[in-house]
Design a protein around this motif. Structure first.
Motif, short mmCIF file in Angstrom:
data_model
loop_
_atom_site.label_atom_id
_atom_site.label_comp_id
_atom_site.label_asym_id
_atom_site.label_seq_id
_atom_site.Cartn_x
_atom_site.Cartn_y
_atom_site.Cartn_z
N MET A 65 6.43 -7.75 10.92
CA MET A 65 5.81 -6.98 9.84
C MET A 65 6.09 -5.49 10.01
O MET A 65 6.41 -4.80 9.04
CB MET A 65 4.29 -7.24 9.82
N MET A 66 5.98 -5.01 11.24
CA MET A 66 6.26 -3.60 11.51
C MET A 66 7.72 -3.28 11.23
O MET A 66 8.03 -2.24 10.62
CB MET A 66 5.90 -3.27 12.95
N ASN A 67 8.61 -4.16 11.66
CA ASN A 67 10.04 -3.95 11.42
C ASN A 67 10.36 -3.96 9.92
O ASN A 67 11.18 -3.18 9.45
CB ASN A 67 10.87 -5.02 12.13
N ALA A 68 9.70 -4.86 9.18
CA ALA A 68 9.92 -4.93 7.73
C ALA A 68 9.40 -3.66 7.05
O ALA A 68 10.01 -3.16 6.10
CB ALA A 68 9.23 -6.17 7.16
N LEU A 69 8.28 -3.13 7.52
CA LEU A 69 7.74 -1.89 6.96
C LEU A 69 8.68 -0.71 7.22
O LEU A 69 8.91 0.12 6.34
CB LEU A 69 6.36 -1.60 7.57
N ILE A 70 9.23 -0.66 8.44
CA ILE A 70 10.18 0.41 8.77
C ILE A 70 11.43 0.29 7.90
O ILE A 70 11.93 1.29 7.36
CB ILE A 70 10.56 0.35 10.26
N LEU A 71 11.92 -0.94 7.74
CA LEU A 71 13.10 -1.17 6.91
C LEU A 71 12.83 -0.75 5.47
O LEU A 71 13.67 -0.10 4.83
CB LEU A 71 13.50 -2.64 6.97
N ALA A 72 11.66 -1.12 4.95
CA ALA A 72 11.30 -0.75 3.57
C ALA A 72 11.23 0.76 3.41
O ALA A 72 11.70 1.31 2.40
CB ALA A 72 9.97 -1.39 3.19
N ALA A 73 10.67 1.45 4.40
CA ALA A 73 10.56 2.92 4.34
C ALA A 73 11.93 3.57 4.36
O ALA A 73 12.20 4.52 3.60
CB ALA A 73 9.71 3.42 5.50
N VAL A 74 12.81 3.07 5.22
CA VAL A 74 14.17 3.62 5.30
C VAL A 74 14.92 3.41 3.99
O VAL A 74 15.58 4.33 3.47
CB VAL A 74 14.94 2.98 6.47
N LEU A 75 14.82 2.21 3.43
CA LEU A 75 15.48 1.92 2.16
C LEU A 75 14.92 2.79 1.04
O LEU A 75 15.66 3.26 0.17
CB LEU A 75 15.31 0.44 1.81
N CYS A 76 13.61 3.00 1.06
CA CYS A 76 12.98 3.83 0.04
C CYS A 76 13.49 5.27 0.09
O CYS A 76 13.84 5.85 -0.94
CB CYS A 76 11.47 3.80 0.22
N LEU A 77 13.57 5.81 1.30
CA LEU A 77 14.07 7.18 1.46
C LEU A 77 15.54 7.27 1.03
O LEU A 77 15.95 8.24 0.39
CB LEU A 77 13.92 7.62 2.92
N LEU A 106 10.64 0.23 -4.09
CA LEU A 106 11.80 1.04 -4.44
C LEU A 106 11.85 1.33 -5.94
O LEU A 106 12.07 2.47 -6.35
CB LEU A 106 13.09 0.34 -3.99
N TYR A 107 11.63 0.30 -6.74
CA TYR A 107 11.64 0.52 -8.20
C TYR A 107 10.50 1.46 -8.61
O TYR A 107 10.68 2.33 -9.46
CB TYR A 107 11.51 -0.82 -8.93
N GLY A 108 9.33 1.28 -7.98
CA GLY A 108 8.20 2.16 -8.30
C GLY A 108 8.46 3.60 -7.90
O GLY A 108 8.10 4.53 -8.64
N THR A 109 9.10 3.78 -6.74
CA THR A 109 9.42 5.13 -6.27
C THR A 109 10.41 5.82 -7.21
O THR A 109 10.26 7.00 -7.55
CB THR A 109 10.01 5.08 -4.85
N VAL A 110 11.42 5.06 -7.64
CA VAL A 110 12.41 5.62 -8.57
C VAL A 110 11.74 5.99 -9.90
O VAL A 110 12.00 7.07 -10.47
CB VAL A 110 13.55 4.61 -8.81
N LEU A 111 10.89 5.11 -10.39
CA LEU A 111 10.20 5.38 -11.66
C LEU A 111 9.28 6.60 -11.55
O LEU A 111 9.25 7.45 -12.46
CB LEU A 111 9.39 4.16 -12.08
N LEU A 112 8.58 6.71 -10.43
CA LEU A 112 7.70 7.86 -10.22
C LEU A 112 8.51 9.15 -10.11
O LEU A 112 8.13 10.19 -10.68
CB LEU A 112 6.86 7.65 -8.96
N GLY A 113 9.63 9.09 -9.38
CA GLY A 113 10.48 10.26 -9.23
C GLY A 113 11.05 10.75 -10.54
O GLY A 113 11.26 11.97 -10.72
N SER A 114 11.28 9.82 -11.47
CA SER A 114 11.86 10.20 -12.77
C SER A 114 10.90 11.04 -13.60
O SER A 114 11.31 11.67 -14.58
CB SER A 114 12.28 8.95 -13.55
N LYS A 115 9.61 11.03 -13.24
CA LYS A 115 8.63 11.83 -13.97
C LYS A 115 8.76 13.33 -13.62
O LYS A 115 8.30 14.19 -14.37
CB LYS A 115 7.21 11.37 -13.64
N PHE A 116 9.41 13.59 -12.46
CA PHE A 116 9.50 14.98 -11.99
C PHE A 116 10.93 15.49 -11.85
O PHE A 116 11.16 16.69 -11.89
CB PHE A 116 8.81 15.09 -10.62
N ARG A 117 11.89 14.55 -11.70
CA ARG A 117 13.29 14.96 -11.52
C ARG A 117 14.19 14.12 -12.41
O ARG A 117 13.82 13.03 -12.85
CB ARG A 117 13.72 14.80 -10.05
#
Length: 235
Positions: free
Chosen positions: A18-30, A127-138
């Motif tokens: 679970m910790m490894n999956a969280l780290i992977l998700a964070a890296v992919l998100c960034l 990832l999709y949520g982050t991209v959608l949120l980012g589009s509100k500002f950039r």
């Protein structure tokens, strides 16, 4: 079966994964955020994303990198949960329980499948949520081609996640045949090359029927992995 799956998670210290999956998700998100809003994929001369034709929308890199990452992650877990258990002889002890071998092996496979399916689906949503949120500002470098308010978006996300994780059973079959955890993981990289690489103008990445065929093959290999376990010699 649920009790066996929970036992597998506990025995293999699922919190570590679970910790490894969280780290992977964070890296992919960034990475995806940098790809879409910080210009790391932009051509220095033109200032536009240097993407292959047909891959100029943001969903393409999201699906590509999450799919590749979790296919390897799934194969690594299968190698640890199953192939490794054969190698270190802990499978002998498990098969001494008054439970059918097929049920034990199936529970191991489902423990890995269900964990990675959930982790991959949640990572994609992040990832999709982050991209959608980012589009509100950039202004995104890639065109946003998804609609998170549509029911079909979630159906497609779940189906693609299921296909990606199921493909890992091909790597498991190869690993069991070669009795090697390394072969399981290496096979996942070969599967990535098969599904994503291109030779000249030819590629299977955009073939709509190919994932269905590959999923069918994966289910067949999963069945073959379980079928003969009752009589298979553990030595």
């Amino acid at each position: 079966m649920c009790k066996l799956i929970k036992l597998e998670w506990k025995k293999n210290n699922i919190r570590k994964y679970m910790m490894n999956a969280l780290i992977l998700a964070a890296v992919l998100c960034l990475f995806i955020f940098a790809l879409g809003y910080l210009g790391i994929a932009n051509d220095p001369d033109t200032g536009v994303p240097d993407a292959a034709p047909g891959n100029d929308t943001i969903s393409s890199p999201i699906e590509l990198f999450t799919g590749m990452s979790f296919l390897v992650f799934t194969s690594a877990m299968l190698a640890s949960f199953i192939v490794g258990a054969y190698k270190n002889k802990t499978m002998n002890l498990m098969f001494s329980y008054p439970i059918k071998r097929q049920k034990i092996l199936l529970s191991q496979m489902l423990a890995v499948w269900s964990f990675n399916f959930t982790a991959l689906a949640l990572t994609k949503l992040l990832l999709y949520g982050t991209v959608l949120l980012g589009s509100k500002f950039r202004t995104p470098a890639f065109a946003i081609d998804f609609d998170m308010t549509a029911f079909g978006f979630y159906i497609q996300l779940l189906l693609k996640s299921a296909v990606t994780v199921t493909i890992g059973f091909i790597a498991l079959f190869i690993g069991l045949a070669m009795k090697s955890s390394k072969a399981t993981v290496i096979s996942s990289f070969l599967l990535i090359l098969l599904t994503q690489a291109n030779v000249g103008d030819f590629t299977l990445a955009g073939n709509a029927a190919f994932p269905l065929v590959l999923t069918g093959v994966s289910v067949l290999f999963a069945f073959l992995s379980v079928r003969e376990v009752e009589t298979k010699d553990l030595t």
